[in-house]
Design an enzyme around this catalytic site. Structure first.
Site, PDB file in Angstrom:
ATOM      1  N   ARG A  49       0.815  -1.219   0.000  1.00 47.27           N
ATOM      2  CA  ARG A  49       0.000   0.000   0.000  1.00 47.27           C
ATOM      3  C   ARG A  49       0.852   1.274   0.000  1.00 47.27           C
ATOM      4  O   ARG A  49       0.380   2.354  -0.347  1.00 47.27           O
ATOM      5  CB  ARG A  49      -0.868  -0.036   1.253  1.00 47.27           C
ATOM      6  CG  ARG A  49      -1.909   1.015   1.389  1.00 47.27           C
ATOM      7  CD  ARG A  49      -2.572   0.887   2.745  1.00 47.27           C
ATOM      8  NE  ARG A  49      -3.385  -0.302   2.855  1.00 47.27           N
ATOM      9  CZ  ARG A  49      -4.667  -0.370   2.482  1.00 47.27           C
ATOM     10  NH1 ARG A  49      -5.268   0.692   1.996  1.00 47.27           N
ATOM     11  NH2 ARG A  49      -5.340  -1.492   2.597  1.00 47.27           N
ATOM     12  N   GLY A  50       2.095   1.137   0.458  1.00 49.17           N
ATOM     13  CA  GLY A  50       2.940   2.319   0.594  1.00 49.17           C
ATOM     14  C   GLY A  50       2.885   2.871   2.002  1.00 49.17           C
ATOM     15  O   GLY A  50       3.639   3.771   2.366  1.00 49.17           O
ATOM     16  N   GLY A  54      -2.656  -1.175   7.081  1.00 50.92           N
ATOM     17  CA  GLY A  54      -3.723  -1.866   6.356  1.00 50.92           C
ATOM     18  C   GLY A  54      -4.986  -1.048   6.188  1.00 50.92           C
ATOM     19  O   GLY A  54      -4.986   0.186   6.250  1.00 50.92           O
ATOM     20  N   GLY A 161      -5.722  -9.491   4.218  1.00 45.80           N
ATOM     21  CA  GLY A 161      -6.885  -8.673   4.529  1.00 45.80           C
ATOM     22  C   GLY A 161      -8.102  -8.859   3.644  1.00 45.80           C
ATOM     23  O   GLY A 161      -8.403  -9.958   3.162  1.00 45.80           O
ATOM     24  N   LEU A 203     -23.833   2.369   9.026  1.00 45.18           N
ATOM     25  CA  LEU A 203     -24.429   3.226  10.068  1.00 45.18           C
ATOM     26  C   LEU A 203     -23.417   4.246  10.599  1.00 45.18           C
ATOM     27  O   LEU A 203     -23.785   5.382  10.910  1.00 45.18           O
ATOM     28  CB  LEU A 203     -24.982   2.374  11.207  1.00 45.18           C
ATOM     29  CG  LEU A 203     -26.127   1.419  10.816  1.00 45.18           C
ATOM     30  CD1 LEU A 203     -26.575   0.597  12.014  1.00 45.18           C
ATOM     31  CD2 LEU A 203     -27.311   2.183  10.224  1.00 45.18           C
ATOM     32  N   HIS A 464     -17.487   6.143  41.696  1.00 46.16           N
ATOM     33  CA  HIS A 464     -18.656   7.015  41.541  1.00 46.16           C
ATOM     34  C   HIS A 464     -18.188   8.449  41.330  1.00 46.16           C
ATOM     35  O   HIS A 464     -17.263   8.886  42.008  1.00 46.16           O
ATOM     36  CB  HIS A 464     -19.529   6.933  42.797  1.00 46.16           C
ATOM     37  CG  HIS A 464     -20.658   7.912  42.768  1.00 46.16           C
ATOM     38  ND1 HIS A 464     -21.798   7.685  42.030  1.00 46.16           N
ATOM     39  CD2 HIS A 464     -20.809   9.131  43.363  1.00 46.16           C
ATOM     40  CE1 HIS A 464     -22.611   8.723  42.173  1.00 46.16           C
ATOM     41  NE2 HIS A 464     -22.033   9.621  42.981  1.00 46.16           N
TER      42      HIS A 464
HETATM   43  P1  FAD Z   1      -6.016  -5.390   6.299  1.00 47.15           P
HETATM   44  O1  FAD Z   1      -6.136  -4.331   7.304  1.00 47.15           O
HETATM   45  O2  FAD Z   1      -6.938  -5.349   5.136  1.00 47.15           O
HETATM   46  O3  FAD Z   1      -4.516  -5.362   5.807  1.00 47.15           O
HETATM   47  C1  FAD Z   1      -4.038  -6.172   4.778  1.00 47.15           C
HETATM   48  C2  FAD Z   1      -2.886  -5.450   4.110  1.00 47.15           C
HETATM   49  O4  FAD Z   1      -2.248  -6.373   3.242  1.00 47.15           O
HETATM   50  C3  FAD Z   1      -3.317  -4.283   3.246  1.00 47.15           C
HETATM   51  O5  FAD Z   1      -2.668  -3.095   3.651  1.00 47.15           O
HETATM   52  C4  FAD Z   1      -2.912  -4.680   1.830  1.00 47.15           C
HETATM   53  O6  FAD Z   1      -2.425  -3.595   1.074  1.00 47.15           O
HETATM   54  C5  FAD Z   1      -1.809  -5.679   2.094  1.00 47.15           C
HETATM   55  N1  FAD Z   1      -1.637  -6.672   1.023  1.00 47.15           N
HETATM   56  C6  FAD Z   1      -2.606  -7.411   0.438  1.00 47.15           C
HETATM   57  N2  FAD Z   1      -2.069  -8.265  -0.457  1.00 47.15           N
HETATM   58  C7  FAD Z   1      -0.732  -8.044  -0.428  1.00 47.15           C
HETATM   59  C8  FAD Z   1       0.366  -8.606  -1.126  1.00 47.15           C
HETATM   60  N3  FAD Z   1       0.210  -9.597  -1.993  1.00 47.15           N
HETATM   61  N4  FAD Z   1       1.600  -8.107  -0.870  1.00 47.15           N
HETATM   62  C9  FAD Z   1       1.776  -7.105   0.042  1.00 47.15           C
HETATM   63  N5  FAD Z   1       0.790  -6.543   0.727  1.00 47.15           N
HETATM   64  C10 FAD Z   1      -0.449  -7.015   0.502  1.00 47.15           C
HETATM   65  N6  FAD Z   1     -12.448  -3.024  12.593  1.00 47.15           N
HETATM   66  C11 FAD Z   1     -12.450  -2.818  13.918  1.00 47.15           C
HETATM   67  O7  FAD Z   1     -12.030  -3.685  14.669  1.00 47.15           O
HETATM   68  N7  FAD Z   1     -12.923  -1.645  14.448  1.00 47.15           N
HETATM   69  C12 FAD Z   1     -13.400  -0.651  13.679  1.00 47.15           C
HETATM   70  O8  FAD Z   1     -13.821   0.386  14.186  1.00 47.15           O
HETATM   71  C13 FAD Z   1     -13.407  -0.840  12.272  1.00 47.15           C
HETATM   72  N8  FAD Z   1     -13.867   0.129  11.463  1.00 47.15           N
HETATM   73  C14 FAD Z   1     -13.807  -0.049  10.122  1.00 47.15           C
HETATM   74  C15 FAD Z   1     -14.270   0.967   9.314  1.00 47.15           C
HETATM   75  C16 FAD Z   1     -14.227   0.843   7.944  1.00 47.15           C
HETATM   76  C17 FAD Z   1     -14.721   1.963   7.076  1.00 47.15           C
HETATM   77  C18 FAD Z   1     -13.675  -0.348   7.367  1.00 47.15           C
HETATM   78  C19 FAD Z   1     -13.586  -0.505   5.885  1.00 47.15           C
HETATM   79  C20 FAD Z   1     -13.217  -1.368   8.170  1.00 47.15           C
HETATM   80  C21 FAD Z   1     -13.289  -1.235   9.555  1.00 47.15           C
HETATM   81  N9  FAD Z   1     -12.842  -2.247  10.406  1.00 47.15           N
HETATM   82  C22 FAD Z   1     -12.902  -2.062  11.756  1.00 47.15           C
HETATM   83  C23 FAD Z   1     -12.330  -3.537   9.891  1.00 47.15           C
HETATM   84  C24 FAD Z   1     -10.794  -3.574   9.949  1.00 47.15           C
HETATM   85  O9  FAD Z   1     -10.283  -2.513   9.189  1.00 47.15           O
HETATM   86  C25 FAD Z   1     -10.286  -4.904   9.423  1.00 47.15           C
HETATM   87  O10 FAD Z   1     -10.924  -5.971  10.092  1.00 47.15           O
HETATM   88  C26 FAD Z   1      -8.778  -5.029   9.636  1.00 47.15           C
HETATM   89  O11 FAD Z   1      -8.097  -3.997   8.976  1.00 47.15           O
HETATM   90  C27 FAD Z   1      -8.286  -6.378   9.135  1.00 47.15           C
HETATM   91  O12 FAD Z   1      -6.914  -6.464   9.327  1.00 47.15           O
HETATM   92  P2  FAD Z   1      -6.007  -7.406   8.397  1.00 47.15           P
HETATM   93  O13 FAD Z   1      -4.614  -7.209   8.881  1.00 47.15           O
HETATM   94  O14 FAD Z   1      -6.553  -8.763   8.358  1.00 47.15           O
HETATM   95  O15 FAD Z   1      -6.186  -6.834   6.921  1.00 47.15           O
END
Ligand code: FAD
Length: 485
Positions: A49-50, A54, A161, A203, A464
């Site tokens: 992503r740079g 995530g 992700g 929401l 409290h």
């Molecule tokens: P991700 O955060 O999706 O990270 C995966 C990373 O892997 C990405 O940066 C991607 O670029 C990278 N990647 C993918 N493929 C490759 C590859 N081949 N090589 C190198 N890099 C790669 N969760 C909460 O718990 N609380 C919240 O309040 C909440 N609010 C949210 C609000 C929104 C608007 C959204 C969209 C999501 C929200 N979430 C929230 C969910 C949360 O963002 C995700 O559950 C969490 O980010 C998942 O983490 P992860 O590490 O599994 O994946």
């Protein structure tokens, strides 16, 4: 734990060896990488992503909470300042540019912070796409176009992700028809915002734009809002409070089509599943928030024959191992709720399995929070789940209207609801709608984790005046009687 690094002149490909290579730098991946380094492994993390962090830090939890917090503040100042004893001369207006800047500052500070943590813990950070060459080698294609690297690893953790699920037939342009990423960066406040999907993301974003002045209509296919896991009573209360704030809800709405018209509006057609009638509405912006799907594109997983289920989740065992014992998978790309803290827990557990053969995540006690106002939070079981499982339970409730701190803060909507085993009164689930529910739910998490009964909570002294007294009194409502209600 040696790390070698060399450049082969023939194809200008660098090579390196690591004990652990993590693909994906989101909450799952970056936490796994730091923990692996802390446990003494020579660790690398590849992120394309740079920026690290995530979805969560870049286009999810953090930017949405920045907008939610500041739009709530705006709403309070505009609508509640005078009754709170604050006179404001002149009009109170949102400044979208500054609101977005505040959001971007939070994102930048936090993503930069992870990069510093990588340095501090000795994690090698590769900025590029990671893909399997074979079961032990991962190729990095750097985002800056420089020479690629082949990393050889004893252990590989996939943490790639998820991404927004598309809605068949509706095209996202991130201006008029947006997904959650677009909804976090609208360039102006839409007069009318329609949202497909009344889950948490829909929401939360609906709350932000409604507070800033949009007329918000939520189209939800199910008969209740909030999505899976939200207690039915809490869901009803949420709908009531959000409706009071001006959000409109069309439940049982099956969206058929959404297209941009020549006036730059979006025409939306949906079927009212109760009457079977086709209804039409128009919006200036449409947010498609129908969930997220696992992401594993460009990983070349097929090259090594990883198993995926029907929903495209990487298949793993209880130790996060794929069909290859040295390749694990965590976070949104595999089973379980798509939540940042769930991904983080799995990151730590996966690395502990590598190091010690043991790890721990309690999937029966993963909190969920919706940062609306009032906030909604829960952990453990809800009534519907217990009924289905045939488990006998008792409930106890305490409303914030009877809590001294909530009254003092003029913030009394909602309640704490306990669900406990009918016989032992062991806490099985806690569901809160109210101010600071997202903070308070941590106490419920500890109670469940340590097998507390409602009496244990009843006999624990709570300060409290605090909102947490409502938590204690709800436990008392199961065990005995609340004192203040
Ligand atoms: P991700 O955060 O999706 O990270 C995966 C990373 O892997 C990405 O940066 C991607 O670029 C990278 N990647 C993918 N493929 C490759 C590859 N081949 N090589 C190198 N890099 C790669 N969760 C909460 O718990 N609380 C919240 O309040 C909440 N609010 C949210 C609000 C929104 C608007 C959204 C969209 C999501 C929200 N979430 C929230 C969910 C949360 O963002 C995700 O559950 C969490 O980010 C998942 O983490 P992860 O590490 O599994 O994946």
């Amino acid at each position: 734990m040696l790390r070698s690094f060399s450049t082969t002149a023939r194809n200008a490909t660098k090579t390196a060896k690591h004990d652990v290579v993590v693909i994906g730098g989101g909450p799952g991946g970056y936490v796994a990488a730091i923990k692996a380094a802390q446990l003494g492994f020579n660790t690398a993390c590849i992120e394309k992503r740079g920026a690290l962090g995530g979805t969560c830090l870049n286009v999810g939890c953090i930017p949405s909470k920045a907008l939610l917090n500041n739009s709530h503040l705006f709403h309070q100042v505009k609508h509640e300042a005078s009754k709170r004893g604050i006179d404001i001369s002149g009009d109170v207006k949102p400044n979208l540019g500054n609101l977005m800047k505040a959001k971007e500052t939070a994102v930048k500070q936090l993503t930069g912070g992870i990069e510093m943590l990588f340095k501090k813990n000795g994690v090698t950070y590769y900025k590029g796409n990671g893909s399997f060459v074979d079961e032990h080698q991962v190729k990095v294609d750097p985002i800056d176009g420089s020479e690629d690297s082949i990393l050889t690893a004893n252990n590989i953790i996939i943490a790639t992700g998820s991404e927004p699920s598309p809605f068949p037939g509706i095209e996202i342009d991130q201006e008029k028809i947006v997904d959650s990423t677009g909804a976090l960066s609208l360039k102006e406040i839409p007069k009318r915002l329609a949202i497909i999907g009344g889950g948490i993301i829909g929401l939360e974003m609906g709350s932000v734009w409604s507070r800033l002045g949009s007329e918000v209509t939520v189209l939800e296919f199910q008969k209740a809002i909030g999505g899976a896991g939200m207690d039915a009573e809490v869901s009803k209360a949420t709908q009531k409070f959000l409706s009071k704030q001006g959000l409109k809800f069309q439940l049982g709405a099956k969206v058929v089509s959404a297209v941009k018209n020549s006036n730059g509006e979006v025409d939306i057609e949906f079927e009212d599943t109760k009457s079977g009638k086709i209804e039409k509405i128009q919006a200036d912006v449409l947010l498609v928030a129908v969930g997220r799907r696992p992401y594993s594109s460009n990983l070349n997983a097929e090259k090594i024959g990883l198993d995926f289920d029907k929903r495209n989740r990487v298949v793993i065992d209880s130790e996060y191992k794929t069909k290859f014992s040295h390749i694990q998978c965590i976070g949104d790309v595999t089973f379980g709720p798509m939540l940042a803290h769930k991904a983080e827990e799995e990151g730590i557990a996966a690395v502990e399995y590598i190091k010690t053969g043991h790890g721990h995540v309690n999937y029966g006690n993963i909190p969920a929070v919706m940062y609306s106002h009032p906030e909604v939070a829960w952990t453990g079981k809800n009534e519907e789940e217990l009924k289905e499982a045939g488990i006998k339970y008792k409930t106890g409730k305490f409303p914030f209207i009877a809590n001294s701190r909530a009254k003092t803060n003029m913030d009394t909507e909602g309640f704490v609801k306990f669900i406990a085993d009918a016989e032992t009164q062991r806490v099985l689930g806690v569901h809160i709608i109210g101010p600071n529910a997202g903070e308070m739910i941590a106490e419920a998490g500890l109670a469940i984790e340590y097998g507390a009964s409602c009496e244990d909570i009843y006999r624990t002294c709570h300060a409290h005046p605090t909102l947490s007294e409502a938590f204690k009194e709800a436990a008392m409502a199961v065990f005995d009687k609340p004192v203040n209600f």
